[in-house]
Design a protein around this motif. Structure first.
Motif, PDB file in Angstrom:
ATOM      1  N   ALA A   1       0.821  -1.215   0.000  1.00  0.00           N
ATOM      2  CA  ALA A   1       0.000   0.000   0.000  1.00  0.00           C
ATOM      3  C   ALA A   1       0.856   1.266   0.000  1.00  0.00           C
ATOM      4  CB  ALA A   1      -0.919  -0.010   1.220  1.00  0.00           C
ATOM      5  N   GLU A   2       2.098   1.158   0.479  1.00  0.00           N
ATOM      6  CA  GLU A   2       2.919   2.368   0.595  1.00  0.00           C
ATOM      7  C   GLU A   2       3.605   2.691  -0.730  1.00  0.00           C
ATOM      8  OE1 GLU A   2       5.181   3.110   4.262  1.00  0.00           O
ATOM      9  OE2 GLU A   2       4.451   1.159   4.917  1.00  0.00           O
ATOM     10  N   GLU A   3       4.004   3.968  -0.836  1.00  0.00           N
ATOM     11  CA  GLU A   3       4.698   4.391  -2.069  1.00  0.00           C
ATOM     12  C   GLU A   3       6.174   4.015  -2.042  1.00  0.00           C
ATOM     13  OE1 GLU A   3       5.167   8.776  -2.092  1.00  0.00           O
ATOM     14  OE2 GLU A   3       4.562   8.657   0.007  1.00  0.00           O
TER      15      GLU A   3
ATOM     16  N   ASP B   1      12.832  -0.502   6.845  1.00  0.00           N
ATOM     17  CA  ASP B   1      12.783  -0.999   8.214  1.00  0.00           C
ATOM     18  C   ASP B   1      12.111   0.043   9.120  1.00  0.00           C
ATOM     19  OD1 ASP B   1      13.420  -3.163   9.700  1.00  0.00           O
ATOM     20  OD2 ASP B   1      15.505  -2.605  10.059  1.00  0.00           O
ATOM     21  N   ARG B   2      11.287  -0.415  10.067  1.00  0.00           N
ATOM     22  CA  ARG B   2      10.593   0.566  10.920  1.00  0.00           C
ATOM     23  C   ARG B   2      11.307   0.915  12.234  1.00  0.00           C
ATOM     24  NH1 ARG B   2       5.766   1.173   8.191  1.00  0.00           N
ATOM     25  NH2 ARG B   2       5.332  -0.706   7.021  1.00  0.00           N
ATOM     26  N   PRO B   3      11.989  -0.029  12.908  1.00  0.00           N
ATOM     27  CA  PRO B   3      12.564   0.339  14.216  1.00  0.00           C
ATOM     28  C   PRO B   3      13.393   1.626  14.230  1.00  0.00           C
ATOM     29  CG  PRO B   3      12.613  -2.026  13.992  1.00  0.00           C
ATOM     30  CD  PRO B   3      12.134  -1.485  12.668  1.00  0.00           C
TER      31      PRO B   3
ATOM     32  N   SER C   1      11.693   5.499  15.017  1.00  0.00           N
ATOM     33  CA  SER C   1      11.470   6.155  16.317  1.00  0.00           C
ATOM     34  C   SER C   1      12.786   6.372  17.066  1.00  0.00           C
ATOM     35  CB  SER C   1      10.523   5.301  17.165  1.00  0.00           C
ATOM     36  OG  SER C   1      10.972   3.964  17.200  1.00  0.00           O
ATOM     37  N   LYS C   2      13.893   6.016  16.415  1.00  0.00           N
ATOM     38  CA  LYS C   2      15.217   6.133  17.057  1.00  0.00           C
ATOM     39  C   LYS C   2      16.075   7.063  16.191  1.00  0.00           C
ATOM     40  CE  LYS C   2      14.532   1.354  18.616  1.00  0.00           C
ATOM     41  NZ  LYS C   2      13.286   1.066  17.872  1.00  0.00           N
ATOM     42  N   ALA C   3      16.934   6.481  15.339  1.00  0.00           N
ATOM     43  CA  ALA C   3      17.884   7.300  14.569  1.00  0.00           C
ATOM     44  C   ALA C   3      17.190   8.331  13.679  1.00  0.00           C
ATOM     45  CB  ALA C   3      18.779   6.380  13.738  1.00  0.00           C
TER      46      ALA C   3
ATOM     47  N   GLY D   1       4.449 -12.223  10.342  1.00  0.00           N
ATOM     48  CA  GLY D   1       4.715 -10.891  10.895  1.00  0.00           C
ATOM     49  C   GLY D   1       3.634 -10.398  11.838  1.00  0.00           C
ATOM     50  N   ASP D   2       3.509  -9.073  11.922  1.00  0.00           N
ATOM     51  CA  ASP D   2       2.585  -8.440  12.861  1.00  0.00           C
ATOM     52  C   ASP D   2       1.125  -8.836  12.652  1.00  0.00           C
ATOM     53  OD1 ASP D   2       4.673  -6.943  13.914  1.00  0.00           O
ATOM     54  OD2 ASP D   2       3.654  -5.025  13.703  1.00  0.00           O
ATOM     55  N   LEU D   3       0.809  -9.293  11.462  1.00  0.00           N
ATOM     56  CA  LEU D   3      -0.596  -9.577  11.124  1.00  0.00           C
ATOM     57  C   LEU D   3      -1.153 -10.775  11.879  1.00  0.00           C
ATOM     58  CD1 LEU D   3      -3.022  -9.019   9.169  1.00  0.00           C
ATOM     59  CD2 LEU D   3      -1.919 -10.584   7.550  1.00  0.00           C
TER      60      LEU D   3
HETATM   61  P1  FAD Z   1       4.475  -3.832   8.750  1.00  0.00           P
HETATM   62  O1  FAD Z   1       5.836  -3.323   9.003  1.00  0.00           O
HETATM   63  O2  FAD Z   1       3.312  -3.136   9.365  1.00  0.00           O
HETATM   64  O3  FAD Z   1       4.275  -3.886   7.164  1.00  0.00           O
HETATM   65  C1  FAD Z   1       3.032  -4.174   6.578  1.00  0.00           C
HETATM   66  C2  FAD Z   1       2.936  -3.489   5.240  1.00  0.00           C
HETATM   67  O4  FAD Z   1       1.720  -3.872   4.637  1.00  0.00           O
HETATM   68  C3  FAD Z   1       2.904  -1.968   5.342  1.00  0.00           C
HETATM   69  O5  FAD Z   1       3.797  -1.402   4.424  1.00  0.00           O
HETATM   70  C4  FAD Z   1       1.469  -1.607   4.999  1.00  0.00           C
HETATM   71  O6  FAD Z   1       1.340  -0.364   4.335  1.00  0.00           O
HETATM   72  C5  FAD Z   1       1.096  -2.737   4.062  1.00  0.00           C
HETATM   73  N1  FAD Z   1      -0.353  -2.953   3.996  1.00  0.00           N
HETATM   74  C6  FAD Z   1      -1.257  -2.891   5.022  1.00  0.00           C
HETATM   75  N2  FAD Z   1      -2.494  -3.145   4.563  1.00  0.00           N
HETATM   76  C7  FAD Z   1      -2.358  -3.375   3.247  1.00  0.00           C
HETATM   77  C8  FAD Z   1      -3.279  -3.704   2.211  1.00  0.00           C
HETATM   78  N3  FAD Z   1      -4.592  -3.870   2.462  1.00  0.00           N
HETATM   79  N4  FAD Z   1      -2.816  -3.859   0.950  1.00  0.00           N
HETATM   80  C9  FAD Z   1      -1.477  -3.711   0.673  1.00  0.00           C
HETATM   81  N5  FAD Z   1      -0.570  -3.417   1.595  1.00  0.00           N
HETATM   82  C10 FAD Z   1      -1.006  -3.254   2.878  1.00  0.00           C
HETATM   83  N6  FAD Z   1      10.002  -3.898  17.018  1.00  0.00           N
HETATM   84  C11 FAD Z   1      11.015  -4.312  17.810  1.00  0.00           C
HETATM   85  O7  FAD Z   1      11.119  -5.508  18.104  1.00  0.00           O
HETATM   86  N7  FAD Z   1      11.924  -3.409  18.323  1.00  0.00           N
HETATM   87  C12 FAD Z   1      11.855  -2.080  18.043  1.00  0.00           C
HETATM   88  O8  FAD Z   1      12.688  -1.298  18.520  1.00  0.00           O
HETATM   89  C13 FAD Z   1      10.787  -1.615  17.213  1.00  0.00           C
HETATM   90  N8  FAD Z   1      10.677  -0.309  16.918  1.00  0.00           N
HETATM   91  C14 FAD Z   1       9.639   0.115  16.142  1.00  0.00           C
HETATM   92  C15 FAD Z   1       9.509   1.473  15.864  1.00  0.00           C
HETATM   93  C16 FAD Z   1       8.449   1.931  15.095  1.00  0.00           C
HETATM   94  C17 FAD Z   1       8.315   3.396  14.815  1.00  0.00           C
HETATM   95  C18 FAD Z   1       7.486   1.028  14.585  1.00  0.00           C
HETATM   96  C19 FAD Z   1       6.331   1.517  13.759  1.00  0.00           C
HETATM   97  C20 FAD Z   1       7.603  -0.336  14.848  1.00  0.00           C
HETATM   98  C21 FAD Z   1       8.678  -0.796  15.621  1.00  0.00           C
HETATM   99  N9  FAD Z   1       8.838  -2.152  15.903  1.00  0.00           N
HETATM  100  C22 FAD Z   1       9.868  -2.581  16.703  1.00  0.00           C
HETATM  101  C23 FAD Z   1       7.890  -3.144  15.369  1.00  0.00           C
HETATM  102  C24 FAD Z   1       8.369  -3.725  14.043  1.00  0.00           C
HETATM  103  O9  FAD Z   1       8.808  -2.709  13.195  1.00  0.00           O
HETATM  104  C25 FAD Z   1       7.221  -4.503  13.424  1.00  0.00           C
HETATM  105  O10 FAD Z   1       6.986  -5.620  14.238  1.00  0.00           O
HETATM  106  C26 FAD Z   1       7.512  -4.927  11.995  1.00  0.00           C
HETATM  107  O11 FAD Z   1       7.668  -3.803  11.165  1.00  0.00           O
HETATM  108  C27 FAD Z   1       6.371  -5.775  11.464  1.00  0.00           C
HETATM  109  O12 FAD Z   1       6.611  -6.045  10.119  1.00  0.00           O
HETATM  110  P2  FAD Z   1       5.416  -6.520   9.174  1.00  0.00           P
HETATM  111  O13 FAD Z   1       6.029  -6.607   7.815  1.00  0.00           O
HETATM  112  O14 FAD Z   1       4.732  -7.690   9.740  1.00  0.00           O
HETATM  113  O15 FAD Z   1       4.342  -5.330   9.195  1.00  0.00           O
END
Ligand code: FAD
Length: 390
Positions: free
Chosen positions: A34-36, A41-43, A46-48, A258-260
Motif C-alpha cells: 500500500a505504501e509508495e 525498516d521501521r525500528p 522512532s530512534k535514529a 509478521g505483525d498480522l
Molecule cells: P508492517 O511493518 O506493518 O508492514 C506491513 C505493510 O503492509 C505496510 O507497508 C502496509 O502499508 C502494508 N499494507 C497494510 N495493509 C495493506 C493492504 N490492504 N494492501 C497492501 N498493503 C497493505 N520492534 C522491535 O522488536 N523493536 C523495536 O525497537 C521496534 N521499533 C519500532 C519502531 C516503530 C516506529 C514502529 C512503527 C515499529 C517498531 N517495531 C519494533 C515493530 C516492528 O517494526 C514490526 O513488528 C515490523 O515492522 C512488522 O513487520 P510486518 O512486515 O509484519 O508489518
C-alpha cells in the motif's frame, strides 16, 4: 506454482518474497504494498530517524536480482478463492502470503500524530523544534522512544500513561516501576494513571475534565492487525490472522507472517501476537518453506528491544502484565548501572529475561530460554558470575 502473491511490502512480506526465491521458487513473484516507498525498516524510525541521525532505512537487497515484482501504492481490498482483489483490479494467485502488518490504534478526536511509516517519522521530526510543547500519549515502547527524541531536540515533553507504570502491557509493575525515574532524568514529565478522552488539534482533553495544550501530540497506544481487508474472506481472523505453528491459515496455499498474525505456540500453549521486528524477520522463511512443500514450525521465544533515554532494553519471553515464576535480579536498578531480571519456571529454567544495558546477560538468558535448561538460582543472582546452565 506459477504465481505467488505476497500482500504487504513491510519487513515480513519482503522477507517472505526473498525467502521464496532463495529457497528455489522459480515462478512469478508479486509483492503488493500500500505504501509508495521501497521496502524499509521501521525500528529506526522512532530512534535514529527521529533523532536526526538517519533518513533512509531502506532494506538493502535487489528486487531485480531476486526477480520480485513490487507493486507499490496498491491496496488489497478483498480475497476470494485464488484471487486477491486490489485497488487496481484482481490478481490471481496459486500461492499467497499475507503480511499486511499492523496499524496504530487511534484515539477519539481529530488531532494527534501517529508513528508507523517513514512519511510519519520525517513529518514528526520536522515538528520537534526546540521549545515546542509535546504531549506523548502512551508510555509503551514507541511512546518512550518518541519522548526520548523530543527531549533531545529540546522540546518540553509530557507523557500521559493510562496505567500505573510504563510498558504495562508487556512488563509487570515490579520491573517497569524502575523505568519511571528515567523520564524525569531526561527532563520529561510522566503522568501515570492518566486517561485521555480526546485528541484535538491543539492538545488533549482528559477523562477527568481537564485539558492540556500542546504544539504536537503523538499517540502511541498500541497497534492492531491490519486485517480489515480480509473481512468476508475465508481467512480466519480473531485479533490477527489465525495460523498454526506452520504459519498456515487453513486455507489451501495461504500463509501469514509478521505483525498480522495470531499464531499458535506449542511452547506456550496459547496464541501469540508478536508485533515485534524479530517475528517479521524470522517467520517468513518458515512460511516460504511450507508454501513450497516443507513441514517446518515457527515457535521461538518472543523477543523485543527498545532504545530509550540512552538505554538499551532487551526482553525475551511471554509475560504480559503478570509476573510468571520466580523473579531473580542481577544488579540493582537504583545504581543507574545496567541490570537484568530473570523469571524462572518451576524447574528453574528461564521463562523470560529482561536486560537494561546488559547485552551479555541478555544473549545468554535468551539462549537458555529457547533451550529450557535449568539454572543454579544462587549463582544466577550474583551479577559477577556469568549466566550459564548448571
Ligand atoms: P508492517 O511493518 O506493518 O508492514 C506491513 C505493510 O503492509 C505496510 O507497508 C502496509 O502499508 C502494508 N499494507 C497494510 N495493509 C495493506 C493492504 N490492504 N494492501 C497492501 N498493503 C497493505 N520492534 C522491535 O522488536 N523493536 C523495536 O525497537 C521496534 N521499533 C519500532 C519502531 C516503530 C516506529 C514502529 C512503527 C515499529 C517498531 N517495531 C519494533 C515493530 C516492528 O517494526 C514490526 O513488528 C515490523 O515492522 C512488522 O513487520 P510486518 O512486515 O509484519 O508489518
Amino acid at each position: 506454482m506459477q504465481r505467488v502473491v505476497v500482500v504487504g511490502s513491510g519487513l515480513a512480506g519482503t522477507h517472505a518474497a526473498m525467502a521464496l526465491r532463495r529457497q528455489g521458487y522459480e515462478g512469478e513473484l508479486v509483492l503488493v504494498g500500500a505504501e509508495e516507498h521501497q521496502p524499509y525498516d521501521r525500528p529506526p524510525l522512532s530512534k535514529a530517524v527521529l533523532l536526526g541521525n538517519q533518513d533512509d532505512t531502506s532494506l538493502t537487497f535487489s528486487l531485480d536480482e531476486l526477480r520480485i515484482e513490487l507493486r507499490p501504492n496498491v491496496h488489497a481490498t478483498g480475497l476470494r478463492s485464488g484471487v486477491v482483489e486490489t485497488s487496481v483490479g484482481d490478481l490471481a494467485y496459486d500461492g499467497l502470503v499475507l503480511a499486511t502488518g499492523s496499524e496504530p490504534v487511534r484515539l477519539p478526536g481529530t488531532g494527534g500524530r501517529y508513528l508507523r511509516t517513514k512519511t510519519d517519522a520525517l513529518s514528526l521530526r520536522a515538528s520537534l523544534r526546540e521549545g515546542a510543547q509535546v504531549v506523548v500519549v502512551g508510555a509503551g515502547w514507541i511512546g518512550a522512544e518518541v519522548a526520548t527524541a523530543a527531549a533531545k531536540h529540546g522540546c518540553q515533553v509530557t507523557v500521559l500513561e493510562l496505567a500505573a507504570t510504563p510498558v504495562a502491557h508487556a512488563l509487570p509493575a515490579e520491573i517497569a516501576s524502575h523505568f519511571v525515574p528515567w523520564y524525569a532524568a531526561a527532563g520529561v514529565e510522566l503522568r501515570t494513571n492518566c486517561a485521555v478522552a480526546e485528541v484535538g488539534p491543539d492538545g488533549v482533553s482528559l477523562v477527568d475534565g481537564s485539558s492540556l495544550e500542546a504544539d504536537v501530540v503523538v499517540v502511541g497506544v498500541g497497534v492492531r492487525p491490519a486485517a480489515g481487508w480480509l473481512e468476508g474472506s475465508p481467512i480466519p481472523v480473531d485479533r490477527g490472522v489465525l495460523v498454526g505453528a506452520d504459519l498456515a491459515t487453513g486455507v489451501e496455499g495461504v500463509y501469514a507472517v509478521g505483525d498480522l498474525v495470531a499464531r499458535w505456540s506449542p511452547r506456550y500453549g496459547e496464541r501469540i501476537r508478536g508485533e515485534h521486528w524479530d517475528d517479521a524477520l524470522r517467520s517468513p522463511a518458515v512460511a516460504a518453506a511450507n508454501l513450497l512443500g516443507g513441514a517446518e514450525e515457527y515457535d521461538p521465544v518472543p523477543y523485543v528491544w527498545s532504545e530509550q533515554f540512552g538505554r538499551m532494553i532487551q526482553f525475551a519471553g511471554n509475560l504480559g502484565p503478570e509476573s510468571k515464576g520466580k523473579l531473580v535480579w542481577r544488579g540493582d536498578p537504583a545504581t543507574g548501572e545496567g541490570w537484568s531480571a530473570f523469571w524462572l519456571d518451576s524447574r528453574s529454567c528461564v521463562a523470560a529475561v529482561l536486560a537494561v544495558d546488559q547485552p551479555r546477560d541478555f544473549v545468554q538468558g535468551r539462549r537458555l530460554a529457547e533451550g529450557s535448561v535449568p539454572l543454579d538460582v544462587d549463582k544466577l543472582a550474583d551479577p559477577a558470575v556469568m549466566v550459564k546452565a548448571t
